[in-house]
Motif scaffolding. Structure first.
Motif, PDB file in Angstrom:
ATOM      1  N   UNK A 275     -11.141  -4.070  -2.683  1.00 42.78           N
ATOM      2  CA  UNK A 275     -11.308  -4.192  -1.326  1.00 42.78           C
ATOM      3  C   UNK A 275      -9.992  -5.165  -0.856  1.00 42.78           C
ATOM      4  N   UNK A 276      -9.748  -6.247  -1.344  1.00 41.25           N
ATOM      5  CA  UNK A 276      -8.899  -6.963  -0.877  1.00 41.25           C
ATOM      6  C   UNK A 276      -7.175  -6.444  -0.930  1.00 41.25           C
ATOM      7  N   UNK A 277      -6.931  -5.731  -2.197  1.00 44.19           N
ATOM      8  CA  UNK A 277      -5.879  -5.120  -2.025  1.00 44.19           C
ATOM      9  C   UNK A 277      -5.658  -4.010  -1.095  1.00 44.19           C
TER      10      UNK A 277
ATOM     11  N   UNK B 151     -11.051  -8.755   8.265  1.00 41.99           N
ATOM     12  CA  UNK B 151     -10.378  -8.178   7.015  1.00 41.99           C
ATOM     13  C   UNK B 151     -10.200  -9.117   5.891  1.00 41.99           C
ATOM     14  N   UNK B 152      -9.968  -8.255   4.563  1.00 42.55           N
ATOM     15  CA  UNK B 152      -9.710  -9.315   3.372  1.00 42.55           C
ATOM     16  C   UNK B 152      -8.271  -8.856   3.038  1.00 42.55           C
ATOM     17  N   UNK B 153      -7.655 -10.000   2.437  1.00 40.96           N
ATOM     18  CA  UNK B 153      -6.166  -9.883   1.895  1.00 40.96           C
ATOM     19  C   UNK B 153      -6.276 -10.673   0.573  1.00 40.96           C
TER      20      UNK B 153
ATOM     21  N   UNK C 281      -7.233 -14.772  -5.738  1.00 51.21           N
ATOM     22  CA  UNK C 281      -7.822 -15.591  -4.512  1.00 51.21           C
ATOM     23  C   UNK C 281      -7.791 -14.543  -3.636  1.00 51.21           C
ATOM     24  N   UNK C 282      -9.038 -14.359  -2.644  1.00 50.04           N
ATOM     25  CA  UNK C 282      -9.121 -13.585  -1.705  1.00 50.04           C
ATOM     26  C   UNK C 282      -9.415 -14.346  -0.235  1.00 50.04           C
TER      27      UNK C 282
END
Length: 154
Positions: free
Chosen positions: A62-64, A91-93, A120-121
């Protein structure tokens, strides 16, 4: 006042951040294959964002993909007989910069679950909402012993 008529109080932006900063575990919600998934995560706050660590898998995917996510925390204060809930949506990154990872490590983000958590997210909230409300008074004879409200009379 009767708890059925007590209002639900919307928390301010700052009150939401204060509650987030006072806690360390939340539930992360993401959408996977068109259905919701929820994961417990321990987190820290850094620069008005929520950071957690993960192994490979759904959270990392999800983060990617920079997918939207939500983190929810809640609590109960037996002194005031109030419950509260905070939800951060955004949003996640994936954090890839080593200096950023070092800054997170300096805040003592240590995974609770054994095993490598090398990713690390960051969840950057676009919406942060919260509410507080009085709960029904527990019935000393009928309330389950595991109900948190019992603390008000034990």
């Amino acid at each position: 006042m009767n708890s059925h008529t007590d209002p639900i109080i919307k928390l301010t932006f700052d009150e939401c951040w204060e509650l987030l900063s006072a806690d360390i575990v939340g539930r992360l919600a993401v959408v996977v294959d068109s259905h919701p998934e929820i994961f417990p995560v321990n987190y820290i706050l850094q620069r008005r964002s929520i950071v957690f660590r993960s192994a490979g898998g759904t959270k990392l995917w999800g983060a990617e993909s920079e997918r939207p996510a939500a983190l929810e925390i809640d609590g109960y204060d037996p002194r005031t007989e109030e419950a509260w809930s905070v939800v951060a949506r955004g949003d996640t990154e994936l954090i890839e910069d080593q200096a950023e990872k070092d800054a997170v490590d300096a805040l003592q983000l240590e995974p609770w679950q054994p095993g490598p958590k090398d990713y690390y997210i960051r969840l950057t909230p676009r919406a942060l909402t919260g509410r507080r409300f009085r709960v029904n008074k527990p019935d000393v004879w009928n309330t389950r012993t595991t109900d948190r409200r019992r603390a008000s009379f034990e």
